[in-house]
Write a protein that holds these residues in place. Structure first.
Motif: not given
Ligand SMILES: [Zn+2]
Ligand SMILES: [Zn+2]
Length: 253
Positions: A110-120, A135-138
């Protein structure tokens, strides 16, 4: 003191389902990487990973993944675990060494359980992907020291201390071979993940933690528990939702 709840069964597999695994606790961090290398190596829009200690991945299938190491471009060694049959890459190691794995989130059931904490590396993000509001980005790679939650950094420290301790024991055993025993016997590492005992650059940094007594270790571990519990509850709720949706889907088929 309340008893910690068992971690929900978060499982994953390769495409052909020969290799199956289960996470023994919640991940340390989850991120989506929009760099050109991740786009090329995944053949997709971005690489999507979650970090977890190697000893918190349990292989639940008779067949274990195999370690593959290759230099994908000069100086960049890729070391990953894949299914020996269908060659799906399940997880790899990054700058943190072999004790920490970067699981490919898409291999979860179930990949949708996870949500990116950050987008690099958002500078090379494909344009049609619109990130969720807030959304947090770097612009660069994920700097764990800056971005990871405190509880995850503590877990990393514990993990590295264990790696250093295993390495120290192995070296001691090698230094004085006796009574026909072979050095090794790494404790606690998930079998087949290859995460045990290898010297990593970060392991050196934490070597002085060997001196920590049991009581202090216990105390630090307790501190991480609360933060983990919160993450765990969030995950359990999502998991229940997923299962309800799955059942509903099955019924309508
Ligand atoms: Zn990347
Ligand atoms: Zn497979």
């Amino acid at each position: 003191m309340s008893k910690p709840k068992p971690f929900p069964a978060i499982t994953g597999s390769c495409v052909c389902n020969t290799v199956r695994y289960r996470l023994l606790t919640s991940p340390l961090y989850c991120y989506a990487c929009h760099c050109a290398d991740c786009q090329k190596s995944s053949g997709g829009a971005f690489g999507w990973f979650l970090n977890i200690e190697a000893y918190n991945i349990s292989i639940i299938s008779p067949t274990h993944p195999v370690i593959v190491a290759r230099e994908k471009k000069p100086g960049a060694l890729d070391r990953h675990m894949e299914c020996p049959k269908c060659k799906t890459e399940l997880w790899s190691n990054n700058v943190l060494g072999t004790a920490i794995c970067s699981i490919r989130v898409g291999t979860l059931d179930f990949p949708s359980l996870m949500e990116p904490d950050v987008h690099s590396y958002v500078g090379s993000k494909v344009e049609w992907i619109k990130l969720p509001e807030g959304a947090k980005t770097t612009e660069k790679e994920v700097n764990h020291k800056e971005l990871w939650p405190k509880s995850s950094l503590k877990r990393l420290e514990i993990c590295m201390a264990r790696v250093a301790e295993t390495t120290r024991k192995k070296q001691a055993a090698l230094a004085e071979p006796q009574e026909g025993t072979t050095g090794g016997g790494g404790e606690g590492d998930a079998e087949g993940t290859g995460g045990e005992g290898e010297k990593t650059p970060t392991a050196v940094e934490f070597e002085d933690k060997d001196a920590e007594d049991d009581e202090a270790f216990e105390k630090r571990f307790k501190e991480t528990e609360k933060a983990l519990q919160e993450r765990l509850e969030k995950l359990s709720l999502k998991l229940e939702e997923e299962e309800v949706t799955k059942k509903a889907r099955e019924l309508t088929l």
